[in-house]
Design a protein around this motif. Structure first.
Motif: not given
Length: 416
Positions: A376-395
């Motif tokens: 519970g230190v880091i929410p899973e949604s925090r990882l989701d946001m980073s992954i999506a941000r990277v994918r958007l940039l590369m696309e």
């Protein structure tokens, strides 16, 4: 997964950059990202791309999501079991160094071998994979002429001339060589100001364009533009400014409190405001005026507060290599990962390329991040946001390169 969280940050990945002075929006300067003929409709409000990213996230395990935040290094000059294992674990990408280029001579085509390695990494992954390099030119030069690559000058040379045609010419040369080799990310340009000409990692290696922010921004913006034309993402570095340091952060703790000034933020601020920043690489730089406890890479005050808050950057934030001794000698792997993710970083480099830190650590890093989520230190949604941000940039970057590739070839720059 929180759909509204992704919607918030995707606003910053459109083709409008915020004007933080007036509060109005201004058009980004790089025409490579202007949509025409439907080429990048998906990036201008169409939900198809976003829905695809959501669908991909839903298929990933927590371990795979943790891995998607890590860029690893590799040993050797060809696809091997070790790097295949890291890709299978879900690594976001691979960074290559000069030791990954097959030595020239004896009938060996080093360029061809490197191209085959880059292609092999992507083919084996069978998914979007970052294949990255540090190719600034000058002394930070993995793609050397002895391997068959063209001459690529330093930032100091280009900034000294401060001639747009010359910078555009060599920007095209650098980007063309990097793209031809098969990379899709180049960790350049360095926009640190040359505050200390004897700085052991910036000034001494001619990595800075100038002491003047205007010169740095003019030349760095052209370098970014030329890379985008070749379908390459870039990274500004080293936030919040490494040019005044007296210590090399590769070798130990680097305190810039007494030497750094706010003017060193100017290149970063201006590049963000003009839309000329794909990724921001944060340096392992301690500045008590920004954070009295942690260096920038691990600092929520530096990343979430200064970079994302005051400067308004909502793109991809990446660490400098976490195996550099400024971090590795002072923090455990688990502690450094916790702090950097909490601070707001999206991609973490663990190259295993620093003396004393050459063993692969992806599996340990995945375990550390998963423990932070499950506790519970880091929410899973925090990882989701980073992954999506990277994918958007590369696309976005790939689409810009595809469109440029279909346009008539026109070289406007000229070397002096």
């Amino acid at each position: 997964m929180i759909r509204t969280g992704l919607a918030i940050f995707t606003l910053a990945l459109t083709f409008m950059a915020p004007d933080h002075v007036s509060g109005q929006s201004v058009e980004a300067s790089d025409s490579a990202f202007v949509c025409e003929n439907g080429v990048c409709d998906t990036l201008c409000g169409d939900s198809i791309l976003y829905d695809r990213i959501y669908a991909e996230l839903d298929t990933l395990t927590l371990e795979q999501k943790a891995a998607r935040m890590i860029i690893v290094g590799m040993r050797g000059t060809s696809l091997n079991d070790a790097v295949k294992r890291d890709i299978d674990l879900g690594a976001a990408g691979v960074i290559l160094f000069e030791h990954n280029i097959y030595p020239a001579g004896k009938g060996v085509d080093s360029k061809e071998r490197l191209s085959r390695l880059c292609a092999g990494l992507k083919e084996y992954a069978a998914r979007p994979l970052i294949v990255a390099v540090d190719q600034e030119g000058g002394l930070v030069n993995r793609l050397k002429s002895k391997y068959g690559f063209p001459y690529m000058p330093s930032a100091a040379y280009l900034g000294g001339l401060d001639n747009a045609d010359t910078t555009r010419y060599y920007g095209d040369v650098i980007a063309g060589a990097v793209a031809e080799a098969g990379f899709n990310v180049n960790f350049t340009p360095c926009v640190d100001l040359n505050v200390n000409p004897t700085c052991p990692v910036i000034g001494r290696f001619d990595r800075s364009f100038s002491t003047d922010a205007g010169v740095a921004v003019r030349n760095a913006s052209i370098i970014v533009e030329e890379h985008r034309k070749h379908g390459l993402a870039t990274s500004l570095k080293h936030f919040p400014g490494h040019g005044s340091s007296k210590v090399d952060s590769h070798k130990g703790f680097t305190d810039i409190t007494a030497t750094w000034s706010g003017y060193e933020l100017e290149p970063f601020r201006r590049m963000i405001d003009s839309g000329a920043c794909d990724m921001m690489m944060v340096g392992h730089l301690y500045n008590s005026r920004i954070d009295s406890v942690y260096p920038a890479t691990l600092s929520k005050a530096a990343i979430d507060g200064l970079l994302r808050g005051k400067l308004g950057f909502d793109g991809v934030v990446i660490t400098d290599d976490m195996h550099m001794k400024a971090i590795a000698d002072n923090y455990s792997l688990e502690e450094s990962l916790r702090l950097t993710v909490e601070a707001g970083v999206d991609l973490i480099i663990l190259s295993s390329n620093i003396p004393g830190h050459t063993e692969p650590v992806l599996r340990q890093a995945i375990g550390a991040i998963c423990r932070l989520v499950r506790s519970g230190v880091i929410p899973e949604s925090r990882l989701d946001m980073s992954i999506a941000r990277v994918r958007l940039l590369m696309e976005r970057t790939a689409m810009a390169g595809q469109r440029t590739a279909t346009a008539p070839i026109r070289r406007t720059g000229q070397a002096l």
